[in-house]
Scaffold this motif. Structure first.
Motif, short mmCIF file in Angstrom:
data_model
loop_
_atom_site.label_atom_id
_atom_site.label_comp_id
_atom_site.label_asym_id
_atom_site.label_seq_id
_atom_site.Cartn_x
_atom_site.Cartn_y
_atom_site.Cartn_z
N ALA A 87 -7.86 7.95 -1.92
CA ALA A 87 -8.63 9.18 -2.07
C ALA A 87 -7.78 10.36 -2.53
N VAL A 88 -6.44 10.27 -2.39
CA VAL A 88 -5.60 11.39 -2.81
C VAL A 88 -5.28 11.34 -4.29
N ALA A 89 -5.85 10.38 -5.02
CA ALA A 89 -5.55 10.25 -6.45
C ALA A 89 -5.95 11.52 -7.20
N MET A 90 -5.15 11.82 -8.21
CA MET A 90 -5.41 13.00 -9.02
C MET A 90 -6.50 12.73 -10.06
N ALA A 91 -6.58 11.46 -10.55
CA ALA A 91 -7.58 11.16 -11.57
C ALA A 91 -7.89 9.68 -11.52
N LYS A 151 8.54 -13.89 -7.03
CA LYS A 151 9.06 -13.76 -5.67
C LYS A 151 9.99 -12.55 -5.58
N GLY A 152 9.86 -11.81 -4.49
CA GLY A 152 10.74 -10.68 -4.25
C GLY A 152 10.27 -9.37 -4.85
N GLU A 153 9.22 -9.41 -5.68
CA GLU A 153 8.75 -8.17 -6.30
C GLU A 153 7.94 -7.33 -5.32
N VAL A 154 7.90 -6.04 -5.60
CA VAL A 154 7.12 -5.10 -4.79
C VAL A 154 5.82 -4.79 -5.52
N VAL A 155 4.71 -4.86 -4.79
CA VAL A 155 3.40 -4.52 -5.34
C VAL A 155 2.79 -3.44 -4.46
N VAL A 156 1.70 -2.87 -4.93
CA VAL A 156 1.05 -1.82 -4.15
C VAL A 156 -0.37 -2.26 -3.79
N ASP A 157 -0.74 -2.04 -2.51
CA ASP A 157 -2.12 -2.21 -2.05
C ASP A 157 -2.81 -0.87 -2.31
N VAL A 158 -3.61 -0.81 -3.37
CA VAL A 158 -4.10 0.47 -3.87
C VAL A 158 -4.98 1.18 -2.85
N ALA A 159 -5.95 0.47 -2.26
CA ALA A 159 -6.87 1.12 -1.34
C ALA A 159 -6.15 1.68 -0.12
N ALA A 160 -5.14 0.93 0.37
CA ALA A 160 -4.40 1.38 1.54
C ALA A 160 -3.29 2.35 1.17
N GLY A 208 -10.48 -8.37 0.05
CA GLY A 208 -11.06 -7.30 -0.74
C GLY A 208 -10.04 -6.32 -1.26
N ALA A 209 -8.77 -6.44 -0.80
CA ALA A 209 -7.73 -5.52 -1.24
C ALA A 209 -7.28 -5.86 -2.65
N THR A 210 -6.84 -4.84 -3.39
CA THR A 210 -6.26 -5.03 -4.71
C THR A 210 -4.75 -4.88 -4.61
N LEU A 211 -4.01 -5.88 -5.08
CA LEU A 211 -2.56 -5.79 -5.19
C LEU A 211 -2.22 -5.67 -6.67
N CYS A 212 -1.37 -4.72 -7.02
CA CYS A 212 -1.07 -4.52 -8.44
C CYS A 212 0.31 -3.92 -8.62
N ALA A 213 0.71 -3.81 -9.87
CA ALA A 213 2.01 -3.24 -10.21
C ALA A 213 2.02 -1.76 -9.84
N PRO A 214 3.07 -1.27 -9.17
CA PRO A 214 3.13 0.14 -8.79
C PRO A 214 3.04 1.08 -9.99
N SER A 215 3.49 0.63 -11.16
CA SER A 215 3.48 1.50 -12.34
C SER A 215 2.11 1.63 -12.98
N LEU A 233 -9.77 -2.82 -7.94
CA LEU A 233 -10.85 -3.75 -8.28
C LEU A 233 -11.95 -3.66 -7.24
N GLU A 234 -13.17 -3.92 -7.67
CA GLU A 234 -14.31 -3.88 -6.74
C GLU A 234 -14.20 -5.04 -5.75
N PRO A 235 -14.23 -4.76 -4.44
CA PRO A 235 -14.10 -5.84 -3.46
C PRO A 235 -15.41 -6.60 -3.31
N PRO A 236 -15.37 -7.82 -2.75
CA PRO A 236 -16.60 -8.54 -2.47
C PRO A 236 -17.42 -7.79 -1.42
N THR A 237 -18.74 -7.90 -1.53
CA THR A 237 -19.60 -7.27 -0.53
C THR A 237 -19.57 -8.08 0.76
N VAL A 238 -19.71 -7.39 1.87
CA VAL A 238 -19.72 -8.02 3.19
C VAL A 238 -21.08 -7.77 3.83
N ALA A 239 -21.75 -8.83 4.23
CA ALA A 239 -23.07 -8.70 4.85
C ALA A 239 -22.94 -8.13 6.27
#
Length: 711
Positions: free
Chosen positions: A309-313, A354-363, A403-410, A415-421
């Motif tokens: 939520a703190v994203a600028m854009a 292996k060994g790379e750092v990724v970011v959990d965007v939502a968290a 439902g979390a998105t892991l991606c390159a920090p750069s 991504l849209e997570p699966p819906t939960v009933a």
């Protein structure tokens, strides 16, 4: 002109030789047996696993083997005809539909398995609709053709009528029931037989006695495909028929677009029909290159360590299935394993090592990938990297949830997570020994982390810990998992259904003024609300719709959002019995502010208290969850079953008879189904069965004992 297929690109891009598919079906249709035969024929296993023997690869959990059903979605991989097939065997029981939902979110294709005797059953229809929502192309496999009463044409008719799709039958059975020994391939006319009990495939000419029927059925297939595919239509108009290559290419295009569904048949238990099914997976289902690029929200300016939520854009963008693109993956399953916490994910773009750092965007936090594992149910094989199109498990992330998105920090992408009933059944759980309470709390937290459809909460009135899920079996499996994995003795209360409340009449122009002065900064907020029941279909799948009709800036936009948040707070507990409120449309029509004392918190409080006051004035009604059940019993037991259903407040919606058995469909309140399986077996000497699926909510009869208990 037809677009280039993955086979055409295979020599250029290895992703064209990848298939990510799931096996979908109603319980007992033979999904797991189909999966076991696929693994055996592809050389991934050296012995055919059997459900009744408890030796299957994908049903590896002790509870699955004891109960003889699939409970947890299991991922496996195998190779066939130069292609890598990543396969997920999904549960067929309605209580575990959330496992299917999360799996479908990351799949490119699916095989829907149908019983040749029963045809389309309730849960197979439900999972088909789930696949429709995700736009997943499918093949249909009519299984158990060796059973008494099996009929391909009847099963295909049920696919056409109940699923609303165009079935394209590409095989003709050779023999019936116990005499079923093979199929005629209608695409490239030939006979495929599996004589004897070992399931060894032999190929030969079409039998003379079936030649005329095979020619007729191929003609019907060609005409049906030509109506759906313009390239096939062009050749058909020019020559009056289609070559095998043109027909196969058209079937692939029709499958990809969802205009029709290819139907194959066989008997997985007898090892008949699996090789053509694997060929069809390769020939007709899409590769990661054939599906649209994944869409997500590209977040720029995100501060790692804080929420997104703190994203600028933020802007919507696409990521192609390209190993050279920035890494992006979606977590769809988290599970505990002897090797540690496994995070199972689908890689949509890029490469991770292996060994790379990724970011959990939502968290908004970073995670290190310690190990990458190729999953084979409960076995894992370490690999150095994972690329776009892969389904793998990783060890290292400590907090990423389903439902979390892991991606390159750069290049952060959400991504849209699966819906939960929403859960519909709750039980109170407590440790038998008070010294085990903390261990139980930790075990429940881990359980909810692995399965998002399980919710753990405390009851403020009783002080009990409540575990909520999708049904009795769902909760029973969860509690048993705690007992076995943690060695805890747990006491479980009687199941309680999740009621809802909804207004039945509108309340307009409700004015609420919130004023508070306690010596410090004051609070002032005035809101005017119109509250009305949601018209069916007005909010789509939403249970709450909020809007603003304020003009002239009398309530600033940030305060409007605060009012909406306060209204959502009020919906958590309704005035009748403290149940969640649903089906509400709220419109903020006016308000007032104070130069010094107005704040977002003041307007949030005003929104909450105003809506509560409006709901109390809105003639609330109690809603209870309903279940559509299909009861299958001997014909001589129908009378007793109908009487029992009537006593459970059921609404009978249909009744059919076939082969000495009757099938009754009805809509029944979920609260009336607790213990029904035992009662049904007693009334039918163990020969009756039933299945169910959610059927929404309905008002509880006013003045009934059910309403009194729920309040």
């Amino acid at each position: 002109m037809r677009t280039t297929t993955s086979q055409d690109r295979q020599s250029v891009n290895p992703l064209a030789a990848v298939r990510n598919l799931g096996i979908l079906a109603h319980v007992d249709a033979g999904k797991t047996t189909v999966t076991e035969r696929i693994l055996f024929l592809a050389g991934s296993t050296h012995k055919r696993g059997e459900v009744h023997e408890g030796t299957t690869v994908t049903d590896f959990d002790p509870q699955e083997r004891e109960r003889g059903i699939t409970i947890f979605a299991a991922a496996v991989s195998c190779d066939w005809a130069g292609h890598r097939i990543n396969l997920i065997d999904t549960p067929g029981h309605v209580d575990f539909a959330d496992e299917v939902e999360r799996s479908l979110r990351v799949l490119d294709g699916a095989v829907a398995v149908f019983d040749a005797v029963a045809g389309v059953e309730p849960q197979s229809e439900s999972v088909w609709r789930q696949a429709d929502r995700h736009g997943v192309p499918r093949l249909a496999f009519v299984n158990k053709l060796d059973r008494t009463g099996a009929d391909l044409d009847t099963a295909v008719a049920s696919i056409r009528e109940r699923l609303g799709t165009v079935p394209l039958v590409v095989q003709l059975p050779i023999g019936q029931e116990e005499g079923f020994t093979g199929v005629v391939d209608l695409v490239r006319p030939r006979a495929l037989r599996w004589p004897g009990g070992q399931g060894t495939l032999t190929e030969g000419p079409v039998p003379e006695e079936l030649r005329a029927e095979a020619e007729l059925r191929r003609r019907l297939l060609v005409e049906a495909v030509s109506e759906l595919d313009p390239v096939a239509l062009e050749e058909f108009c020019a020559t009056g028929t289609l070559t095998g290559d043109t027909l196969a290419a058209a079937l692939r295009e029709v499958t990809r677009t969802g205009a029709g569904v290819v139907v194959l048949c066989g008997s997985a238990y007898r090892n008949r029909g699996i090789e053509p099914l694997l060929d069809a997976v390769v020939d007709y289902l899409p590769s990661p290159l054939d599906v649209p690029p994944v869409r997500g929200t590209s977040v720029r300016g995100t501060s790692v360590g804080g929420p997104v939520a703190v994203a600028m854009a933020a802007e919507v963008c696409e990521r192609p299935a390209d190993p050279a693109a920035p890494f992006a993956a979606l977590v769809f399953k988290v599970q505990a394993a002897p090797t540690g916490r496994l995070t199972v994910l689908r890689v949509y773009s890029g490469t991770v090592r292996k060994g790379e750092v990724v970011v959990d965007v939502a968290a908004g936090r970073t995670e290190r990938i310690a190990r990458i594992l190729r999953v084979q149910a409960d076995r894992h094989f370490e690999v150095e990297r994972a690329v776009a199109g892969d389904i793998v498990a990783v060890v290292g992330p400590k907090a990423a949830r389903a439902g979390a998105t892991l991606c390159a920090p750069s290049a952060p992408l959400l991504l849209e997570p699966p819906t939960v009933a929403d859960p519909v059944v709750s039980v109170a759980v407590e440790a038998r020994r008070s010294t085990d309470t903390e261990r139980l709390v930790a075990a429940l937290a881990r359980l909810a982390e692995e399965d998002p459809s399980l919710v753990v909460r405390g009851d403020a009135e009783t002080g009990q810990t409540l575990l909520s899920g999708m049904g009795e079996l769902h909760l029973e499996v969860a509690v048993e998992k705690i007992r076995r994995a943690q060695g805890l003795e747990v006491t479980v209360g009687r199941p309680q259904v999740a009621y809802r409340e909804t207004p039945t009449r509108p309340v307009t122009g409700l004015v609420y003024r919130h004023v508070k002065q306690d010596g410090g900064a004051g609070q002032f907020a005035q809101v005017v609300l119109d509250v009305a029941p949601l018209v069916p279909g007005e909010g789509g799948a939403a249970e709450f719709v909020f809007g603003s009709a304020v003009i002239g800036g009398r309530v600033p936009q940030e305060y409007v959002r605060a009012v909406a948040a306060g209204c959502r707070d009020a919906l958590l507990d309704g005035p009748l019995g403290g149940h969640p409120v649903t089906g509400v449309r709220v419109t903020l029509t006016d308000g007032a502010t104070h130069v010094k004392d107005s704040s977002e918190q003041a307007f949030r409080t005003a929104g909450r208290l105003a809506l509560r006051e409006a709901l109390r004035a809105g003639a609330m009604v109690l809603l209870e969850p309903m279940t559509e059940v299909t009861v299958t019993v001997p014909e001589d037991a129908v009378g007793g079953v109908l009487g029992d259903l009537a006593a459970r407040r059921a609404r009978i919606t249909g009744q059919t008879s076939r082969g000495g058995t009757a099938q009754v469909t009805a809509v029944v309140p979920l609260a009336e189904l607790f213990g029904y399986a035992t009662r049904l077996r007693g009334r039918t000497q163990g020969r009756g069965t039933f299945t169910g699926r959610p059927a929404g909510y309905a008002p509880v009869p006013s003045g009934s004992a059910v309403a009194a208990r729920a309040r």
